[in-house]
Design a protein around this motif. Structure first.
Motif, short mmCIF file in Angstrom:
data_model
loop_
_atom_site.label_atom_id
_atom_site.label_comp_id
_atom_site.label_asym_id
_atom_site.label_seq_id
_atom_site.Cartn_x
_atom_site.Cartn_y
_atom_site.Cartn_z
N MET A 1 2.72 0.78 -0.65
CA MET A 1 1.80 1.91 -0.48
C MET A 1 1.66 2.70 -1.78
O MET A 1 0.55 3.11 -2.15
CB MET A 1 2.32 2.81 0.65
CG MET A 1 1.43 4.03 0.92
SD MET A 1 -0.21 3.56 1.52
CE MET A 1 0.21 2.93 3.15
N SER B 1 -2.74 5.90 7.17
CA SER B 1 -1.86 5.04 6.35
C SER B 1 -0.48 5.65 6.21
O SER B 1 0.53 4.96 6.35
CB SER B 1 -2.48 4.83 4.97
OG SER B 1 -3.75 4.22 5.05
N SER C 1 4.25 -7.11 -1.32
CA SER C 1 4.01 -7.38 0.10
C SER C 1 4.19 -8.85 0.46
O SER C 1 4.16 -9.21 1.64
CB SER C 1 2.60 -6.93 0.49
OG SER C 1 1.62 -7.67 -0.24
N VAL D 1 2.75 3.60 7.79
CA VAL D 1 3.51 2.78 6.85
C VAL D 1 5.00 2.92 7.10
O VAL D 1 5.53 4.03 7.17
CB VAL D 1 3.16 3.17 5.39
CG1 VAL D 1 3.53 4.61 5.10
CG2 VAL D 1 3.87 2.25 4.40
#
Length: 461
Positions: free
Chosen positions: A88, A76, A145, A80
């Protein structure tokens, strides 16, 4: 062996404190992050061995959990993009709260949901705050998001609902603690209540206020970590939780000041209490455009230039091009500074992180007060993807929902150039009268493409 563990925990605590202290300055933040990570790593090692002297049959499960979590974390972190960093942060923060809630659930299950008044008060409070931090962070992640829209999360009388749910939760914690026990059904209902409150707490919060709620949720997670440290007798978790919780509260207060909010308003989800009149969001005027070549000439012959970064710069990944423009202008004898609003972007310090990634010197970054002083004597201010933080409605329009919010007052600047893809409203969903002012010109395009064009023209001068 226990003495050795305590010594390692003490060293871990020192590393964590020193590491967090170094995070306060960009030049030392990288080393600070490494020291804090080392401290937490040592703490994890101690946590694995310390309580399991007679329970070594659990090592397999712990190892599997560490392996899975480590793989997910590494992948991740590597994948990202910087534009998704706020999401995140919300996601990881939520899982921290979820972990604390699970610790409380396990305690209640192992003790058959029976305990004295103090124990049950602490455990149930931790359970409540943990799930609030978890579900609240998940909602924040969805908003940031773009997976969750405000229209999907409209709650009638949200403030009243939140106050009622909070009163019920406090009442249940007090009642169960007084009774000294709670049934499985009661535990399930209380867990559901905690999950629901986390959703209703964050759901009404508007996009422009997300930096505040992220900071607050981060503080809640720190508090739950501290309480979990008390429950598990883990000194490092207690210390880390106290540091995160207290610093999160301080940051929340600073964000509230930057957004002209009160902490009471934050706690009860009253972020967007002000409503605009039907016609107050309509802004009319004539848009004046400028070409990249004309802007390049204007910049080259300026004495002082200010760059105002916003989320549009993050989306376009334009920070390194901004740095290239800075280098050329400095070589031409132009003084250049970056004026940073505390809540520019989607989380506290978002713009600072992006500019640090591009190796922008920290001494070129100005805070809000310094920025407005600098803008007053600046020849050209370039707004790179920012919107709400330069919106004069915050000063001029009492009907605006951002009225009273301190802004970067670019109206003082001789010339304002806005790099923007379109005339769409910003994250707060309101129009910006700045675009129609006499000293403002627009350069429509993706921020990175606009800056590349400007950079090319500057090189040819």
């Amino acid at each position: 062996m226990i003495v050795l563990f305590d010594i390692v925990l003490f060293i871990s605590s020192i590393l964590l404190i020193v590491g967090l202290r170094k995070l306060s300055h960009p030049e030392s933040a990288n080393n600070g992050n490494k020291l804090a990570a080392l401290g937490v790593g040592l703490g994890i090692v101690v946590a694995i061995f310390y309580p399991l002297e007679t329970q070594n049959n659990n090592y397999l499960f712990i190892g599997i959990g560490l392996l899975i979590g480590g793989i997910i974390g590494v992948i991740s972190a590597k994948k990202v993009p910087m534009t998704a960093m706020p999401e995140m942060v919300s996601l990881f923060n939520g899982f921290g709260g979820f972990s604390a809630a699970l610790i409380s659930l396990i305690w209640l299950i192992n003790n058959n949901s029976i305990g004295n008044y103090t124990d049950l008060t602490v455990v149930l409070t931790n359970l409540f705050l943990g799930f609030v931090a978890f579900t609240g962070s998940m909602v924040a992640y969805g908003k940031l998001s773009g997976k969750l829209k405000d229209k999907h999360l409209q709650i009638p009388y949200a403030t009243i609902v939140n106050i009622c749910l909070l009163i019920v939760a406090i009442g249940l914690i007090s009642f169960f603690a007084y009774e000294g026990k709670l049934t499985t059904t009661h535990l399930i209902l209380f867990t559901v209540l905690s999950v629901i409150y986390g959703v209703t707490f964050v759901a009404p919060i508007g996009g422009a206020d997300m930096p505040v709620v992220i900071s607050l949720l981060n503080s809640l997670t720190g508090i739950t970590a501290a309480i979990s440290g008390i429950m598990t007798d883990n000194k490092l978790m207690l210390l880390g939780g106290i540091l995160v919780g207290s610093s999160g509260i301080i940051l929340t207060l600073l964000m509230c000041t930057a957004m002209n909010r009160t902490l009471i308003g934050v706690l009860f989800g009253n972020f967007s209490a002000k409503k605009e009149d039907a016609g107050s969001n309509a802004v009319y005027g004539t848009i004046k455009e400028i070409s990249a070549s004309d802007l390049a000439i204007q910049l080259a012959y300026s004495e002082r230039v200010a760059i105002i970064p916003g989320y549009g710069m993050a989306v376009a990944q334009a920070q390194k091009i901004v740095k290239d423009v800075e280098n050329i202008l400095i070589n031409k004898g132009v003084e250049l500074k970056y004026t940073i609003h505390p809540v520019a972007g989607r989380m506290p310090g978002h713009m600072n992180v992006l500019l640090a990634e591009a190796d922008v010197s920290y001494d070129k970054l100005l805070d809000l007060e310094e920025s407005n002083d600098y803008l007053a004597s600046t020849d050209v201010a370039i707004v790179v993807g920012a919107n709400d933080v330069v919106n004069p409605s915050a000063k001029d329009d009492p009907t605006s929902k951002i009225y009273g919010m301190p802004i970067l007052d670019v109206s003082k600047t001789k010339n304002v150039i806005v790099l923007k893809r379109s005339m769409n409203a910003g994250y707060a969903g309101i129009e910006n009268p700045l675009f129609f002012k006499d000293n403002t010109k627009m350069l429509f395009a993706d921020a990175k493409k606009s800056l590349e064009s400007i950079l090319g023209e500057l090189k040819n001068l």
